[in-house]
Design a protein around this motif. Structure first.
Motif, PDB file in Angstrom:
ATOM      1  N   LEU A  19       0.807  -1.221   0.000  1.00  0.00           N
ATOM      2  CA  LEU A  19       0.000   0.000   0.000  1.00  0.00           C
ATOM      3  C   LEU A  19       0.844   1.277   0.000  1.00  0.00           C
ATOM      4  O   LEU A  19       0.307   2.367   0.136  1.00  0.00           O
ATOM      5  CB  LEU A  19      -0.968  -0.008   1.179  1.00  0.00           C
ATOM      6  CG  LEU A  19      -2.011  -1.133   1.115  1.00  0.00           C
ATOM      7  CD1 LEU A  19      -2.811  -1.190   2.401  1.00  0.00           C
ATOM      8  CD2 LEU A  19      -2.923  -0.972  -0.091  1.00  0.00           C
ATOM      9  N   GLY A  20       2.142   1.143  -0.145  1.00  0.00           N
ATOM     10  CA  GLY A  20       3.007   2.306  -0.311  1.00  0.00           C
ATOM     11  C   GLY A  20       3.340   3.065   0.962  1.00  0.00           C
ATOM     12  O   GLY A  20       3.608   4.264   0.916  1.00  0.00           O
ATOM     13  N   ALA A  21       3.371   2.377   2.103  1.00  0.00           N
ATOM     14  CA  ALA A  21       3.684   3.046   3.358  1.00  0.00           C
ATOM     15  C   ALA A  21       5.182   3.059   3.672  1.00  0.00           C
ATOM     16  O   ALA A  21       5.616   3.732   4.603  1.00  0.00           O
ATOM     17  CB  ALA A  21       2.927   2.388   4.515  1.00  0.00           C
ATOM     18  N   PRO A  42       2.589   3.848   9.954  1.00  0.00           N
ATOM     19  CA  PRO A  42       1.319   3.201  10.269  1.00  0.00           C
ATOM     20  C   PRO A  42       0.088   4.017   9.859  1.00  0.00           C
ATOM     21  O   PRO A  42      -0.924   3.447   9.459  1.00  0.00           O
ATOM     22  CB  PRO A  42       1.367   3.027  11.793  1.00  0.00           C
ATOM     23  CG  PRO A  42       2.814   3.041  12.127  1.00  0.00           C
ATOM     24  CD  PRO A  42       3.444   3.971  11.136  1.00  0.00           C
ATOM     25  N   VAL A  43       0.163   5.338   9.935  1.00  0.00           N
ATOM     26  CA  VAL A  43      -0.974   6.173   9.528  1.00  0.00           C
ATOM     27  C   VAL A  43      -1.232   6.004   8.038  1.00  0.00           C
ATOM     28  O   VAL A  43      -2.381   5.847   7.603  1.00  0.00           O
ATOM     29  CB  VAL A  43      -0.739   7.663   9.880  1.00  0.00           C
ATOM     30  CG1 VAL A  43      -1.882   8.524   9.354  1.00  0.00           C
ATOM     31  CG2 VAL A  43      -0.572   7.847  11.380  1.00  0.00           C
ATOM     32  N   ARG A  48      -4.307   4.472   3.544  1.00  0.00           N
ATOM     33  CA  ARG A  48      -4.238   4.130   2.120  1.00  0.00           C
ATOM     34  C   ARG A  48      -4.983   2.885   1.716  1.00  0.00           C
ATOM     35  O   ARG A  48      -5.233   2.675   0.545  1.00  0.00           O
ATOM     36  CB  ARG A  48      -2.786   3.971   1.684  1.00  0.00           C
ATOM     37  CG  ARG A  48      -2.121   5.282   1.495  1.00  0.00           C
ATOM     38  CD  ARG A  48      -1.060   5.187   0.448  1.00  0.00           C
ATOM     39  NE  ARG A  48      -0.431   6.480   0.296  1.00  0.00           N
ATOM     40  CZ  ARG A  48       0.828   6.648   0.013  1.00  0.00           C
ATOM     41  NH1 ARG A  48       1.602   5.603  -0.162  1.00  0.00           N
ATOM     42  NH2 ARG A  48       1.316   7.851  -0.107  1.00  0.00           N
ATOM     43  N   GLY A  49      -5.278   2.046   2.628  1.00  0.00           N
ATOM     44  CA  GLY A  49      -5.921   0.846   2.146  1.00  0.00           C
ATOM     45  C   GLY A  49      -6.702   0.048   3.153  1.00  0.00           C
ATOM     46  O   GLY A  49      -7.791  -0.401   2.854  1.00  0.00           O
ATOM     47  N   LEU A  50      -6.170  -0.117   4.333  1.00  0.00           N
ATOM     48  CA  LEU A  50      -6.842  -1.015   5.254  1.00  0.00           C
ATOM     49  C   LEU A  50      -8.211  -0.482   5.654  1.00  0.00           C
ATOM     50  O   LEU A  50      -9.206  -1.188   5.557  1.00  0.00           O
ATOM     51  CB  LEU A  50      -5.967  -1.274   6.481  1.00  0.00           C
ATOM     52  CG  LEU A  50      -4.698  -2.081   6.208  1.00  0.00           C
ATOM     53  CD1 LEU A  50      -3.905  -2.276   7.488  1.00  0.00           C
ATOM     54  CD2 LEU A  50      -5.023  -3.423   5.580  1.00  0.00           C
ATOM     55  N   ALA A  51      -8.278   0.761   6.081  1.00  0.00           N
ATOM     56  CA  ALA A  51      -9.565   1.315   6.514  1.00  0.00           C
ATOM     57  C   ALA A  51     -10.493   1.542   5.340  1.00  0.00           C
ATOM     58  O   ALA A  51     -11.682   1.220   5.399  1.00  0.00           O
ATOM     59  CB  ALA A  51      -9.342   2.620   7.273  1.00  0.00           C
ATOM     60  N   GLN A  52      -9.984   2.088   4.268  1.00  0.00           N
ATOM     61  CA  GLN A  52     -10.827   2.424   3.120  1.00  0.00           C
ATOM     62  C   GLN A  52     -11.341   1.196   2.376  1.00  0.00           C
ATOM     63  O   GLN A  52     -12.410   1.234   1.783  1.00  0.00           O
ATOM     64  CB  GLN A  52     -10.062   3.329   2.145  1.00  0.00           C
ATOM     65  CG  GLN A  52      -9.659   4.650   2.758  1.00  0.00           C
ATOM     66  CD  GLN A  52     -10.845   5.459   3.259  1.00  0.00           C
ATOM     67  OE1 GLN A  52     -11.888   5.488   2.640  1.00  0.00           O
ATOM     68  NE2 GLN A  52     -10.675   6.093   4.396  1.00  0.00           N
ATOM     69  N   SER A  53     -10.590   0.122   2.395  1.00  0.00           N
ATOM     70  CA  SER A  53     -10.970  -1.066   1.624  1.00  0.00           C
ATOM     71  C   SER A  53     -11.759  -2.086   2.436  1.00  0.00           C
ATOM     72  O   SER A  53     -12.193  -3.083   1.878  1.00  0.00           O
ATOM     73  CB  SER A  53      -9.718  -1.734   1.065  1.00  0.00           C
ATOM     74  OG  SER A  53      -9.053  -0.848   0.193  1.00  0.00           O
ATOM     75  N   LEU A  54     -11.940  -1.841   3.694  1.00  0.00           N
ATOM     76  CA  LEU A  54     -12.591  -2.818   4.555  1.00  0.00           C
ATOM     77  C   LEU A  54     -13.944  -3.248   4.005  1.00  0.00           C
ATOM     78  O   LEU A  54     -14.249  -4.423   3.937  1.00  0.00           O
ATOM     79  CB  LEU A  54     -12.746  -2.249   5.966  1.00  0.00           C
ATOM     80  CG  LEU A  54     -13.348  -3.185   7.006  1.00  0.00           C
ATOM     81  CD1 LEU A  54     -12.494  -4.427   7.156  1.00  0.00           C
ATOM     82  CD2 LEU A  54     -13.455  -2.454   8.331  1.00  0.00           C
TER      83      LEU A  54
END
Length: 122
Positions: A19-21, A42-43, A48-54
């Motif tokens: 996710l490019g972190a 971590p932010v 970038r992906g974990l919260a938005q793609s859930l």
């Protein structure tokens, strides 16, 4: 992966890379085993992906839930770093808890995520 620190580390390091972190490119996959990684944010990973793609990953929702749980368990300060993101994620967690889309383990982990977001959020 569950209850396996090496697996948890590899999972989060992989997500950070995917996710490019990471701040720098990785030459090979050895980075996934490193428990002392300090060169990914971590932010960024959460945003970038974990919260938005859930909600967009019905076939992988348990993996997303577990990854978010692991990230918030090891970085309880995250809700304070991005209160708007924490609020949005909390809403998603509550909606998933209200439904029947996740396993019992994911329900427990989502409950813990909800607690961390409420307890440490602003």
């Amino acid at each position: 992966m569950a209850d396996d620190d090496d697996g948890e580390t590899a999972n989060l390091n992989y997500w950070a890379y995917w996710l490019g972190a990471f701040s720098q490119p990785q030459a090979d996959d050895a980075f996934m085993r490193d428990r002392n990684r300090a060169d990914w944010d971590p932010v960024t990973l959460l945003r970038r992906g974990l919260a938005q793609s859930l909600h967009q990953a019905p076939g992988y929702v348990d993996l997303y839930v577990h990854s978010i749980w692991a990230l918030l368990t090891t970085n309880t300060w995250l809700p304070q770093a991005s209160p708007a993101l924490a609020s949005d994620l909390d809403g998603r967690a509550v909606r998933l808890l209200d439904g029947n889309l996740v396993s019992q383990r994911s329900r427990r982990e989502l409950s813990a995520v909800h607690y961390v977001l409420r307890e440490y959020g602003t």
